[in-house]
Write an enzyme that holds these catalytic residues in place. Structure first.
Site, PDB file in Angstrom:
ATOM      1  CE1 TYR A 102      -3.191  -2.844   0.138  1.00 52.11           C
ATOM      2  CE2 TYR A 102      -4.043  -1.959   2.178  1.00 52.11           C
ATOM      3  CZ  TYR A 102      -4.124  -2.872   1.145  1.00 52.11           C
ATOM      4  OH  TYR A 102      -5.139  -3.794   1.123  1.00 52.11           O
ATOM      5  CE  LYS A 147       0.698 -17.611  -1.986  1.00 51.45           C
ATOM      6  NZ  LYS A 147      -0.089 -18.846  -1.834  1.00 51.45           N
ATOM      7  CG  ASP A 180      -2.693 -19.829   0.064  1.00 45.95           C
ATOM      8  OD1 ASP A 180      -1.911 -19.668   1.024  1.00 45.95           O
ATOM      9  OD2 ASP A 180      -2.361 -20.456  -0.963  1.00 45.95           O
ATOM     10  CG  ASP A 204      -7.342  -3.797   3.905  1.00 46.87           C
ATOM     11  OD1 ASP A 204      -8.356  -3.667   4.611  1.00 46.87           O
ATOM     12  OD2 ASP A 204      -7.134  -3.109   2.882  1.00 46.87           O
ATOM     13  CG  ASP A 208     -13.082  -6.077   4.921  1.00 45.58           C
ATOM     14  OD1 ASP A 208     -12.634  -5.413   5.882  1.00 45.58           O
ATOM     15  OD2 ASP A 208     -13.657  -5.565   3.941  1.00 45.58           O
TER      16      ASP A 208
END
Ligand SMILES: NC(=O)c1ccc[n+]([C@@H]2O[C@H](COP(=O)([O-])OP(=O)(O)OC[C@H]3O[C@@H](n4cnc5c(N)ncnc54)[C@H](O)[C@@H]3O)[C@@H](O)[C@H]2O)c1
Length: 317
Positions: A102, A147, A180, A204, A208
């Protein structure tokens, strides 16, 4: 009250005006309303509301974003998950907030685009310490999400996390998961998580997802902290333009963010607990906004739900 985001662009053409910067720098805490909306969503625009928020986070040096997810039993019917999966869910995601993709350099032309993801060891060290200290006060379990099978930044993340945890927090149980797999485990065995630490974008997205454990995105608060007690507090949801102006938004995440402000920046622990308890009691008593209502529930407006929570607070402070 200071403008940020779209309102600030409309007023002065800057999503984080100098007057807002100056006020925030001199505060003990910043309580933030969401930025963004369709009016300012032109992807080609050079100035966007979200830039104001990213700049404010960087300005305040709030690199650790704490996002607690606790299931209130009475809201289990509001979650799309089976009740058996949700019992006892009580986790905190510690999201790195001022690094990663970001904040990386962005380039684009007509046919290609690039977002650079960079992490430095010190950024990982400090966020892992925040998460490990939090785990030490809770159930003593930390899950680091990366990851590392694909990304260099994640391989660095994993090396640094292993080093900090083994040298400084040997008694905390450390688990590492690929993002994942973590996304799946958040739905298949959410109650097993205690503290999750992860980088900016993964945090982020995962929070959610995790909000659905608590019944709605509108339920979740957050605190963004740095080295001092000064913090930035906001619900995890955005400006919800699809329901804006209808008076039906769930105020619980915003009110719970105010409780986090009292706790983390002002040291008012009893007051913070009183606010959290008032939210829980209002829900246990059957009060619901539309997003957390099951069939047959009485549905309240944002104002009415807020009044119920204030009523609980005043009745039993
Ligand atoms: N921190 C922030 O300021 C922040 C965070 C996320 C998104 N945004 C911005 O918000 C705008 C809308 O983004 P989005 O739609 O992807 O995300 P959003 O979080 O605003 O909304 C996602 C969904 O959740 C619902 N929702 C959100 N808050 C709710 C609440 N309190 N009660 C009930 N339902 C609620 C919305 O109605 C919508 O259906 C965009 O401009 C985005 O950039 C800002």
């Amino acid at each position: 009250m200071c403008p940020i985001g779209g309102a600030a662009i409309d007023a002065v053409g800057d999503p984080l005006p100098a007057e807002t910067t100056a006020s925030c720098e001199h505060c003990d805490a910043v309580f933030l309303g969401a930025v963004g909306g369709p009016k300012w969503s032109d992807p080609t625009a050079a100035v966007r509301p979200e830039q104001g928020l990213l700049r404010l986070r960087a300005l305040l040096g709030v690199y650790a974003n704490l996002r607690p997810v606790k299931v209130i039993n009475e809201l289990i019917p509001a979650s799309p998950l089976k009740a058996a999966k949700l019992a006892g869910v009580d986790l905190v995601v510690v999201r790195e907030l001022t690094g990663g993709i970001y904040f990386g350099e962005k380039t684009h032309d007509e046919t290609s685009a690039s977002d650079l993801c960079t992490y430095h060891s010190h950024e990982i060290e400090r966020i892992v310490r925040v998460a490990a200290r939090l785990a030490a006060k809770r159930r003593g379990k930390l899950c680091s999400v990366d990851k590392a099978n694909v990304l260099e930044t994640s391989r660095l993340w994993r090396r640094v996390t292993d080093r900090i945890m083994s040298s400084e927090f040997p008694s905390i149980e450390l688990e590492t998961q690929l993002v994942d797999a973590a996304a799946m485990h958040l739905l298949s065995r959410p109650a097993e998580f205690d503290v999750i630490v992860t980088e900016n974008m993964f945090g982020d997205i995962l929070t959610d997802e995790a909000s659905m454990l608590a019944g709605s995105l509108g339920m979740l608060p957050s605190a963004s902290l740095g080295e001092s007690s000064r913090g930035l507090y906001e619900p995890i949801h955005g400006s919800a333009p699809d329901i804006a102006g209808k008076g039906i938004a769930n105020p619980c995440g915003a009110i719970a963010s105010a409780a986090m402000l009292l706790r983390h920046s002002l040291g008012l622990h009893d007051d913070a607990n009183a606010v959290d308890n008032a939210i829980t009691r209002a829900i246990v008593a059957g009060n619901r906004t539309a997003d957390i209502a099951a069939q047959g529930d009485r549905v309240l407006s944002t104002d009415a739900m807020t009044d119920c929570i204030i009523g609980e607070l005043v009745q039993d402070p």
